[in-house]
Design an enzyme around this catalytic site. Structure first.
Site, mmCIF file in Angstrom:
data_model
loop_
_atom_site.group_PDB
_atom_site.id
_atom_site.type_symbol
_atom_site.label_atom_id
_atom_site.label_comp_id
_atom_site.label_asym_id
_atom_site.label_seq_id
_atom_site.Cartn_x
_atom_site.Cartn_y
_atom_site.Cartn_z
ATOM 1 C CB VAL A 35 -7.684 -12.842 4.283
ATOM 2 C CG1 VAL A 35 -8.930 -12.206 4.630
ATOM 3 C CG2 VAL A 35 -6.912 -12.641 3.054
ATOM 4 C CD GLN B 132 -10.246 -0.794 -1.474
ATOM 5 O OE1 GLN B 132 -10.442 -1.029 -0.298
ATOM 6 N NE2 GLN B 132 -9.036 -1.301 -1.789
ATOM 7 C CD1 TRP C 36 -3.141 -0.881 0.531
ATOM 8 C CD2 TRP C 36 -1.970 -2.404 1.671
ATOM 9 N NE1 TRP C 36 -3.716 -2.095 0.688
ATOM 10 C CE2 TRP C 36 -2.922 -3.173 1.169
ATOM 11 C CE3 TRP C 36 -0.805 -3.066 2.176
ATOM 12 C CZ2 TRP C 36 -3.126 -4.248 1.573
ATOM 13 C CZ3 TRP C 36 -1.119 -4.488 2.630
ATOM 14 C CH2 TRP C 36 -2.275 -4.946 2.103
ATOM 15 N NE ARG D 170 -4.377 1.525 -1.817
ATOM 16 C CZ ARG D 170 -4.709 0.310 -2.501
ATOM 17 N NH1 ARG D 170 -3.919 -0.284 -3.335
ATOM 18 N NH2 ARG D 170 -5.789 -0.484 -1.601
ATOM 19 C CB ALA E 280 -12.819 -9.792 4.851
ATOM 20 C CG HIS F 273 -7.283 -1.545 2.907
ATOM 21 N ND1 HIS F 273 -6.456 -2.356 3.041
ATOM 22 C CD2 HIS F 273 -6.964 -0.495 4.364
ATOM 23 C CE1 HIS F 273 -5.761 -2.579 4.100
ATOM 24 N NE2 HIS F 273 -6.133 -1.439 4.946
HETATM 25 N N1 DAH Z 1 -7.880 -4.368 1.069
HETATM 26 C C1 DAH Z 1 -7.367 -5.113 -0.040
HETATM 27 C C2 DAH Z 1 -6.625 -3.990 -0.895
HETATM 28 O O1 DAH Z 1 -6.835 -2.787 -0.674
HETATM 29 C C3 DAH Z 1 -8.390 -5.736 -0.916
HETATM 30 C C4 DAH Z 1 -9.068 -6.963 0.164
HETATM 31 C C5 DAH Z 1 -8.004 -8.138 -0.047
HETATM 32 C C6 DAH Z 1 -10.049 -6.616 0.890
HETATM 33 C C7 DAH Z 1 -8.598 -9.328 0.414
HETATM 34 C C8 DAH Z 1 -10.555 -7.879 1.492
HETATM 35 C C9 DAH Z 1 -9.711 -9.203 1.110
HETATM 36 O O2 DAH Z 1 -11.443 -7.971 2.213
HETATM 37 O O3 DAH Z 1 -10.199 -9.907 2.119
HETATM 38 O O4 DAH Z 1 -6.035 -4.136 -1.727
#
Ligand code: DAH
Length: 346
Positions: free
Chosen positions: A260, A217, A155, A203, A314, A177
């Site tokens: 995750v 998002q 990020w 970002r 998620a 995010h």
């Molecule tokens: N937060 C991640 C991003 O911004 C995207 C994401 C990945 C969201 C996996 C999720 C997840 O809920 O399980 O790149």
């Protein structure tokens, strides 16, 4: 002479009566009173008359002259009246711009947001708004991304200058995010959770056609007893089919995200070439559209929720990117530019 005067009167009263335009009346006026007009020329003949005749003809001539003048004037009035009436009855052929055409409408991204939120409301999800200006712990630490851990490199972060606050540098940032919403909810220690967030993220990007410093998002989080990857697969298919049509096909691929375990990248069969490979999917036949997975046990550590009792999933994706694919929009900057040509198209 008397006969001639009567003759002129008769002939012209008739012509005046029949005239239907101002132009016709003007030429009748000229024919009578112009330099060589019939009435204008008559007095030239008076010297030829005897005194008695002249005394009779004089008043008769004046009377006819006045009568004809009045008749023309009266007819002019009538013709004008009629043309006004005709104008009133005539429909205007130049149409004004209907109000409807100038009315604004919701931005494409906002329309999409409403559509998706409606879809998930039906499944019992509620919208949870987490802050855009966020603490490091919710954006990273509680999500199993410790300080100085290389996974932070995923990020590009914009930090807030906190030099005037009693806050250590690097603690406050623009969230990268929407994932910050689930540690915030989980720390309350109550399950089950079935929440979603469709919102802005930021970002530190080098801006180009595919990257913007500000973008949307959409993310869902479910925590409860017996939540499994099967639930994740169902939700993923539910959303993709609703957006891209019933024929939409997707696949799960193992992918690393720190928060995750297992983590998956979700690809969708290219809607343009149906997997054959084309310009839009860069020849691969698939688009990567979402990231997802089962919430990592470490994320549970910062909450009172017992990871032996509860599990969670998620799922998150970039709606702007999805809209670009769906409508073949080639530049992400159009979303924020406020260019009317773009806005009016959708
Ligand atoms: N937060 C991640 C991003 O911004 C995207 C994401 C990945 C969201 C996996 C999720 C997840 O809920 O399980 O790149």
């Amino acid at each position: 002479m008397q006969d001639k005067i009567s003759q002129i009167k008769k002939e012209y009263l008739e012509k005046i009566g029949k005239a239907s335009s101002l132009k016709e009346l003007d030429s009748l006026f000229l024919a009578l009173f112009g330099k060589k007009g019939e009435i204008a020329l008559l007095p030239k003949e008076f010297p030829k008359l005897s005194d008695t005749e002249r005394r009779k003809i004089g008043p008769a001539f004046n009377a006819v002259k006045q009568e004809l003048e009045k008749a023309i004037e009266k007819k002019r009035e009538e013709v004008r009246e009629e043309s006004y009436k005709a104008l009133e009855n005539e429909k205007l052929t130049l149409q004004g711009v209907p109000l409807e055409a100038r009315k604004g409408h919701l931005h494409l991204a906002t329309q999409f947001k409403k559509e998706i939120i409606d879809l998930f409301n039906k499944l019992g999800f509620y919208q949870f708004d987490a802050p855009h200006v966020e603490w490091d712990k919710y954006n990273f630490e509680y999500l199993n991304i410790p300080k100085d851990h290389p996974s932070r490199d995923m990020w590009d972060t914009l930090y807030v200058d906190t030099s005037r606050l009693e806050v250590e540098p690097g603690q406050m940032l623009l969230r990268t995010h929407t994932s910050n919403f689930w540690p915030r909810l989980m720390e309350k220690g109550k399950a089950p959770i079935r929440a979603m967030s469709f919102d802005r993220c930021f970002r530190y990007e080098a801006i180009d056609a595919r990257h913007s410093h500000t973008f949307n998002q959409f993310e869902v989080a479910v925590v409860g007893e017996k939540i499994t990857m099967a639930n994740l697969k169902f939700l993923s298919d539910y959303l993709l089919k609703a957006i891209l049509g019933k024929e939409a096909k997707s696949r799960f691929r193992p992918k690393y995200y720190p928060f995750v375990e297992p983590g998956v990248g979700i690809d969708c069969l290219c809607v343009f070439c149906h997997g054959r490979g084309c310009k839009i999917c860069s020849g691969t036949g698939w688009f990567e559209i979402a990231g997802a997975g089962m919430i990592h046990p470490n994320v549970f550590k910062s909450t009172d929720l017992d990871p032996k009792k509860y599990t969670g999933l998620a799922w998150g994706f970039g709606p702007d990117r999805m809209l670009m694919i769906k409508h073949e929009i080639e530049d992400i900057r159009y979303f924020l530019e406020g260019d009317l040509k773009f806005l009016q198209e959708y």
